[in-house]
Design an enzyme around this catalytic site. Sequence first.
Site, PDB file in Angstrom:
ATOM      1  N   ASN A  10      -0.334  -2.817  -3.703  1.00 14.85           N
ATOM      2  CA  ASN A  10       0.979  -3.047  -3.105  1.00 14.85           C
ATOM      3  C   ASN A  10       1.297  -4.552  -3.186  1.00 14.85           C
ATOM      4  O   ASN A  10       0.568  -5.375  -2.625  1.00 14.85           O
ATOM      5  CB  ASN A  10       0.934  -2.559  -1.650  1.00 14.85           C
ATOM      6  CG  ASN A  10       2.268  -2.686  -0.967  1.00 14.85           C
ATOM      7  OD1 ASN A  10       2.950  -3.683  -1.142  1.00 14.85           O
ATOM      8  ND2 ASN A  10       2.638  -1.704  -0.173  1.00 14.85           N
ATOM      9  N   HIS A  13       3.866  -8.332  -0.457  1.00 16.27           N
ATOM     10  CA  HIS A  13       3.716  -9.618   0.229  1.00 16.27           C
ATOM     11  C   HIS A  13       3.723 -10.813  -0.716  1.00 16.27           C
ATOM     12  O   HIS A  13       3.788 -11.957  -0.259  1.00 16.27           O
ATOM     13  CB  HIS A  13       2.520  -9.577   1.170  1.00 16.27           C
ATOM     14  CG  HIS A  13       2.755  -8.558   2.243  1.00 16.27           C
ATOM     15  ND1 HIS A  13       3.885  -8.601   3.042  1.00 16.27           N
ATOM     16  CD2 HIS A  13       2.094  -7.441   2.589  1.00 16.27           C
ATOM     17  CE1 HIS A  13       3.878  -7.553   3.845  1.00 16.27           C
ATOM     18  NE2 HIS A  13       2.798  -6.840   3.594  1.00 16.27           N
ATOM     19  N   HIS A  46       7.541  -1.432  -1.631  1.00 15.81           N
ATOM     20  CA  HIS A  46       8.372  -0.841  -0.573  1.00 15.81           C
ATOM     21  C   HIS A  46       9.695  -1.589  -0.517  1.00 15.81           C
ATOM     22  O   HIS A  46       9.731  -2.767  -0.170  1.00 15.81           O
ATOM     23  CB  HIS A  46       7.601  -0.971   0.760  1.00 15.81           C
ATOM     24  CG  HIS A  46       8.286  -0.329   1.935  1.00 15.81           C
ATOM     25  ND1 HIS A  46       7.716  -0.325   3.188  1.00 15.81           N
ATOM     26  CD2 HIS A  46       9.466   0.316   2.064  1.00 15.81           C
ATOM     27  CE1 HIS A  46       8.524   0.308   4.040  1.00 15.81           C
ATOM     28  NE2 HIS A  46       9.606   0.688   3.375  1.00 15.81           N
ATOM     29  N   ARG A  48      12.483  -2.108   1.556  1.00 18.23           N
ATOM     30  CA  ARG A  48      12.906  -1.848   2.938  1.00 18.23           C
ATOM     31  C   ARG A  48      14.411  -1.980   3.051  1.00 18.23           C
ATOM     32  O   ARG A  48      15.037  -2.721   2.280  1.00 18.23           O
ATOM     33  CB  ARG A  48      12.209  -2.832   3.898  1.00 18.23           C
ATOM     34  CG  ARG A  48      10.721  -2.593   4.039  1.00 18.23           C
ATOM     35  CD  ARG A  48      10.144  -3.491   5.111  1.00 18.23           C
ATOM     36  NE  ARG A  48      10.460  -3.021   6.431  1.00 18.23           N
ATOM     37  CZ  ARG A  48       9.605  -2.371   7.239  1.00 18.23           C
ATOM     38  NH1 ARG A  48       8.371  -2.153   6.868  1.00 18.23           N
ATOM     39  NH2 ARG A  48       9.995  -1.963   8.429  1.00 18.23           N
ATOM     40  N   ARG A  52      13.438  -7.316   3.284  1.00 17.54           N
ATOM     41  CA  ARG A  52      12.707  -8.507   3.757  1.00 17.54           C
ATOM     42  C   ARG A  52      11.682  -8.999   2.743  1.00 17.54           C
ATOM     43  O   ARG A  52      11.303 -10.147   2.756  1.00 17.54           O
ATOM     44  CB  ARG A  52      12.034  -8.240   5.095  1.00 17.54           C
ATOM     45  CG  ARG A  52      10.870  -7.289   5.013  1.00 17.54           C
ATOM     46  CD  ARG A  52      10.132  -7.210   6.320  1.00 17.54           C
ATOM     47  NE  ARG A  52      10.899  -6.505   7.331  1.00 17.54           N
ATOM     48  CZ  ARG A  52      10.344  -5.876   8.358  1.00 17.54           C
ATOM     49  NH1 ARG A  52       9.036  -5.905   8.515  1.00 17.54           N
ATOM     50  NH2 ARG A  52      11.069  -5.235   9.225  1.00 17.54           N
ATOM     51  N   GLU A  73       7.797   3.088  -2.364  1.00 20.11           N
ATOM     52  CA  GLU A  73       7.796   3.440  -0.943  1.00 20.11           C
ATOM     53  C   GLU A  73       9.190   3.274  -0.396  1.00 20.11           C
ATOM     54  O   GLU A  73       9.842   2.253  -0.644  1.00 20.11           O
ATOM     55  CB  GLU A  73       6.868   2.503  -0.167  1.00 20.11           C
ATOM     56  CG  GLU A  73       5.427   2.872  -0.262  1.00 20.11           C
ATOM     57  CD  GLU A  73       4.584   1.940   0.589  1.00 20.11           C
ATOM     58  OE1 GLU A  73       5.121   1.210   1.438  1.00 20.11           O
ATOM     59  OE2 GLU A  73       3.373   1.934   0.355  1.00 20.11           O
ATOM     60  N   THR A 104       4.597  -0.790   8.474  1.00 20.99           N
ATOM     61  CA  THR A 104       4.767   0.621   8.801  1.00 20.99           C
ATOM     62  C   THR A 104       3.713   1.000   9.848  1.00 20.99           C
ATOM     63  O   THR A 104       2.537   1.100   9.533  1.00 20.99           O
ATOM     64  CB  THR A 104       4.598   1.481   7.530  1.00 20.99           C
ATOM     65  OG1 THR A 104       5.318   0.868   6.468  1.00 20.99           O
ATOM     66  CG2 THR A 104       5.100   2.879   7.745  1.00 20.99           C
ATOM     67  N   GLU A 154      -0.109  10.950   1.976  1.00 26.16           N
ATOM     68  CA  GLU A 154      -0.898   9.719   2.085  1.00 26.16           C
ATOM     69  C   GLU A 154      -1.272   9.580   3.556  1.00 26.16           C
ATOM     70  O   GLU A 154      -0.400   9.474   4.432  1.00 26.16           O
ATOM     71  CB  GLU A 154      -0.092   8.508   1.602  1.00 26.16           C
ATOM     72  CG  GLU A 154      -0.909   7.229   1.756  1.00 26.16           C
ATOM     73  CD  GLU A 154      -0.358   6.068   0.949  1.00 26.16           C
ATOM     74  OE1 GLU A 154       0.275   6.289  -0.100  1.00 26.16           O
ATOM     75  OE2 GLU A 154      -0.590   4.920   1.379  1.00 26.16           O
ATOM     76  N   HIS A 197      -3.297   1.749   4.178  1.00 28.90           N
ATOM     77  CA  HIS A 197      -2.816   0.876   5.256  1.00 28.90           C
ATOM     78  C   HIS A 197      -3.982   0.161   5.915  1.00 28.90           C
ATOM     79  O   HIS A 197      -4.880   0.794   6.468  1.00 28.90           O
ATOM     80  CB  HIS A 197      -1.998   1.597   6.329  1.00 28.90           C
ATOM     81  CG  HIS A 197      -0.950   0.688   6.907  1.00 28.90           C
ATOM     82  ND1 HIS A 197      -1.248  -0.272   7.855  1.00 28.90           N
ATOM     83  CD2 HIS A 197       0.365   0.545   6.630  1.00 28.90           C
ATOM     84  CE1 HIS A 197      -0.152  -0.938   8.141  1.00 28.90           C
ATOM     85  NE2 HIS A 197       0.839  -0.473   7.407  1.00 28.90           N
TER      86      HIS A 197
END
Length: 247
Positions: A10, A13, A46, A48, A52, A73, A104, A154, A197
Amino acid sequence: MSKKLRLGVNIDHVATIRNARGSVYPDPVRAAKLAEEAGADGITAHLREDRRHIRDADIEALHAALSTPLNFEMASTPEMQQIALRHVPHACCIVPEKREELTTEGGLDVAADQARLKEYLAPLVDAGTRVSMFIGHEPRQIEASARVGAQVVELHTGMYCDLHFAGRFEERDAELEALRAGAAYAHELGLEVHAGHGLTYDTVRPIAQIPQIQELNIGHFLIAEAVFMGLGPAVTHMRHLMDATRG
Ligand code: PXP
């Protein structure tokens, strides 16, 4: 046991750091390519509602640049459905989303929203994307995921990781046991099982040992570790831990 455990990296970030300064670097697409070279089997991003981290242009660029599957996502909103139908990524993972949360925080309550989700997912499945529900390990959420037409669940490993780092080992082990039971039950219902996660080098092995799990999605820790060792080595080491556990 499915021998090969896929690693989805992922890269959200990387975009968080870019956006913190309003700059054009670091580039999430460059991170995704590096992760692929280092052993990732797929890239997760993801988009969002508040944009962000990942932005619409990142999804377009990732879609064009990746040689591994993109796992998109998204919250189950009409806007996200339109974007997913435009790109038809390899997979869509439906996640709960609140603006005020940092990440999440819990799994999706599929059981409470079955009729709407069934209708929502149908066009995505028809378009050929693999649809996954990000849920806790409760049997009713697993059963509801099968009923609404998802092909994949998931399982949320965040609580297990939090309990580990809080030193609450008895509760961690109970959570791990519940994840094991959830993975077995989902597999029994014909669902493909993923997990993710909060996973780190310290917490990944017991999850990688769960035989029904076919894919892990890991982000924050790998991007954090990249600060110290570089993204390629961070991904390669995670890949190594997963392979050694399965091997
Ligand atoms: N899987 C899902 C569905 C997620 O929402 C996230 C976080 O965006 C992850 C995996 C990765 O979690 P982490 O960044 O904590 O490794």
